[in-house]
Scaffold this motif. Structure first.
Motif, PDB file in Angstrom:
ATOM      1  N   MET B   1       0.464  -1.259   0.014  1.00  0.00           N
ATOM      2  CA  MET B   1      -0.273  -0.469   0.004  1.00  0.00           C
ATOM      3  C   MET B   1       0.803   1.402  -0.257  1.00  0.00           C
ATOM      4  O   MET B   1       1.427   1.565   1.017  1.00  0.00           O
ATOM      5  N   ARG B   4      -0.180   5.036  -0.239  1.00  0.00           N
ATOM      6  CA  ARG B   4      -2.008   4.910   0.672  1.00  0.00           C
ATOM      7  C   ARG B   4      -1.841   6.318   1.228  1.00  0.00           C
ATOM      8  O   ARG B   4      -2.045   7.871   1.293  1.00  0.00           O
ATOM      9  N   ARG B   5      -0.756   6.058   2.343  1.00  0.00           N
ATOM     10  CA  ARG B   5      -0.535   7.149   3.200  1.00  0.00           C
ATOM     11  C   ARG B   5       0.476   8.629   3.140  1.00  0.00           C
ATOM     12  O   ARG B   5       1.687   7.926   3.186  1.00  0.00           O
ATOM     13  N   PHE B  74     -13.382 -12.632  -0.307  1.00  0.00           N
ATOM     14  CA  PHE B  74     -13.071 -11.428   0.499  1.00  0.00           C
ATOM     15  C   PHE B  74     -11.788 -11.680   0.028  1.00  0.00           C
ATOM     16  O   PHE B  74     -11.076 -10.261   0.427  1.00  0.00           O
ATOM     17  N   LEU B  77     -10.195 -10.149  -3.074  1.00  0.00           N
ATOM     18  CA  LEU B  77     -10.698  -8.801  -3.213  1.00  0.00           C
ATOM     19  C   LEU B  77     -10.025  -7.250  -2.969  1.00  0.00           C
ATOM     20  O   LEU B  77      -9.363  -7.564  -2.058  1.00  0.00           O
ATOM     21  N   VAL B  79      -9.698  -3.590  -2.831  1.00  0.00           N
ATOM     22  CA  VAL B  79     -10.756  -2.661  -2.940  1.00  0.00           C
ATOM     23  C   VAL B  79      -9.257  -1.486  -3.910  1.00  0.00           C
ATOM     24  O   VAL B  79      -8.569  -1.316  -2.792  1.00  0.00           O
ATOM     25  N   PRO B  80      -9.877  -0.227  -4.744  1.00  0.00           N
ATOM     26  CA  PRO B  80      -9.416   0.505  -5.550  1.00  0.00           C
ATOM     27  C   PRO B  80      -8.700   1.139  -4.792  1.00  0.00           C
ATOM     28  O   PRO B  80      -9.354   2.065  -3.602  1.00  0.00           O
ATOM     29  N   GLU B  81      -8.190   2.108  -4.707  1.00  0.00           N
ATOM     30  CA  GLU B  81      -7.525   3.291  -3.845  1.00  0.00           C
ATOM     31  C   GLU B  81      -8.263   4.202  -5.040  1.00  0.00           C
ATOM     32  O   GLU B  81      -7.531   4.217  -5.491  1.00  0.00           O
ATOM     33  N   PRO B  82      -8.445   5.508  -3.791  1.00  0.00           N
ATOM     34  CA  PRO B  82      -9.102   6.188  -5.132  1.00  0.00           C
ATOM     35  C   PRO B  82      -7.855   6.823  -5.212  1.00  0.00           C
ATOM     36  O   PRO B  82      -6.879   7.223  -5.111  1.00  0.00           O
ATOM     37  N   VAL B  83      -7.858   7.599  -6.476  1.00  0.00           N
ATOM     38  CA  VAL B  83      -7.002   8.211  -7.275  1.00  0.00           C
ATOM     39  C   VAL B  83      -6.388   9.313  -7.023  1.00  0.00           C
ATOM     40  O   VAL B  83      -7.888  10.440  -7.200  1.00  0.00           O
ATOM     41  N   ASP B  84      -5.136   9.820  -6.883  1.00  0.00           N
ATOM     42  CA  ASP B  84      -5.450  11.426  -6.969  1.00  0.00           C
ATOM     43  C   ASP B  84      -5.289  12.050  -8.424  1.00  0.00           C
ATOM     44  O   ASP B  84      -4.440  12.273  -8.602  1.00  0.00           O
TER      45      ASP B  84
END
Lengths: 253, 161
Positions: B1, B4-5, B74, B77, B79-84
């Motif tokens: 990830m 993400r952060r 599950f 799966l 979860v797609p990260e929102p695009v910046d």
């Protein structure tokens, strides 16, 4: 003899005027004119008051000039002698115009002595007002410029704050993305859990319903199978039990 | 990830508020409220959703294979990260701002130099009591009477007296 003295003293006195530069008193400074090389430096300020005069006519320097030789009364003696000479030799003739002149002069002198200082003060005030106005304008201009400079410096300092703005914006964007992502995760979890819980709940419900139904069925059957004979026997037994219990209760009381 | 952060930089709102000029207060307030709302929303959400107890469900759900299927799907799966989309724009804005502020500071410094010059001239003036009219016209050129335009006294339009 007095007249001869006057005649001898007069040209010497006349030659003495104008006097060489002599500083008498603090406010009274004579100006040096054309004594030094030509320069573009600004001239020293003009003296506040004119030269000292006695009796409004005769400069003080004359008295100072005669003081070493004749003392304090010298110039007065000179003056008296001159006047007497003019009168006695009829160089100055007394006629009606003398009287007129005396009257006019006395009125003028009285007027000047009485109202002179007031008029002078008024004129000075006018001048001072003009200068004060100009000074006020100049001071105001200085103040405005100073404040303008300070304002500009302040604006420059303000401008440095733009980093905060962009940091805040980037933070906002990051927070928004992060919040969005977490929301999505939570949504997935919730949906899956909902479905699984639904299955479990359905099962428990079904089992409960089956249990209840079975209990009911068993009860119904049991009730059906109770014969009247059994009922009488059970009632009698119950009564015996109750009596025993009541005896037991009486005993404890 | 990895993406993400993006670490949140601590913004000193007090210092920021000091530097906001009064005519931009409203914008600053709007920004602050939006920022606070976002912080609150973020704080309310847990970082990871709680783990689903598969063992319990496996024991209790009668339908065969359903729980296994769920579990498999599950964990698979993503979860797609929102695009910046905005960070690039913000950076571009920052560059532009840096440029325009540099220009503004240049102009400001020029203005300050001008003001300083005038201030010096005013401060080093001779006092009015010692001035001649020529000196006055030198110090304040607007007081000079234009003898070509108005050849007759008072050398300025009557309305200006």
């Amino acid at each position: 003899m007095l007249s001869r003295l006057v005649l001898r003293a007069a040209p010497a006195a006349l030659r003495a005027l104008p006097p060489p530069p002599v500083a008498v008193g603090v406010l009274h400074a004579t100006r040096q004119l054309h004594t030094t090389q030509q320069s573009l430096a600004p001239l020293p300020p003009l003296p506040e008051k004119g030269g000292e005069v006695r009796h409004g006519l005769i400069p003080e320097e004359f008295f100072q000039f005669l003081y070493p030789k004749t003392g304090v009364t010298g110039p007065y003696m000179l003056g008296t002698g001159l006047v007497l000479y003019l009168l006695s030799k009829e160089i100055y003739v007394i006629n009606h115009e003398t009287v007129a002149a005396a009257c006019i002069l006395s009125v003028i002198i009285y007027g000047v002595k009485k109202f002179g200082p007031d008029v002078a003060a008024f004129a000075d005030k006018l001048n001072e007002e003009k200068i004060a106005k100009a000074l006020a304008v100049k001071n105001e201009a200085i103040d405005t410029l100073q404040t303008a400079i300070d304002e500009e410096k302040k604006e420059q300092w303000r401008v440095e704050g733009r980093t905060y703005l962009f940091d805040a914006k980037r933070n906002n964007v990051a927070m928004l993305l992060e919040a969005n992502y977490r929301e999505r995760l939570m949504m997935v979890y919730n949906e899956v859990k909902k479905r699984l819980d639904y299955q479990v709940a359905m099962q428990t419900l079904k089992r409960q319903k089956e249990q209840d139904h079975m209990i009911q069925w068993v009860e119904k059957n049991v009730v059906q199978s109770i014969t009247p004979q059994q009922q009488k026997e059970s009632i009698a037994k119950c009564i015996l039990d109750l009596k025993a219990l009541s005896k037991g209760a009486h005993a404890t009381l | 990830m990895a993406g993400r952060r993006a670490a949140l930089k601590a913004v000193d709102w007090a210092a920021f508020a000091e530097r906001v000029p009064p005519n931009q207060r409203a914008m600053y307030n709007a920004l602050k409220t939006r920022s606070d709302a976002l912080t609150a929303r973020l704080a309310a959400l847990p970082e990871k959703p709680p783990a689903i107890d598969w063992a319990f469900y496996k024991a209790h759900v009668a339908k065969a294979g359903m729980v296994d299927e769920f579990q498999k799907k599950f964990s698979a799966l993503k979860v797609p990260e929102p695009v910046d989309t905005q960070s690039a724009k913000i950076d571009a804005q920052e560059q532009e701002a840096a440029k325009s502020t540099a220009e503004y500071i240049q102009a400001s410094k020029a203005r300050i130099a001008q003001y300083e010059q005038q201030l010096q001239k005013l401060k080093s003036m001779i006092p009015f009591e010692q001035m001649t009219f020529d000196d006055l016209h030198e110090a304040f050129p607007e007081t000079k009477l234009d003898k070509e335009k108005y050849p007759y006294w008072p050398h300025k339009p009557i309305a200006d007296l």
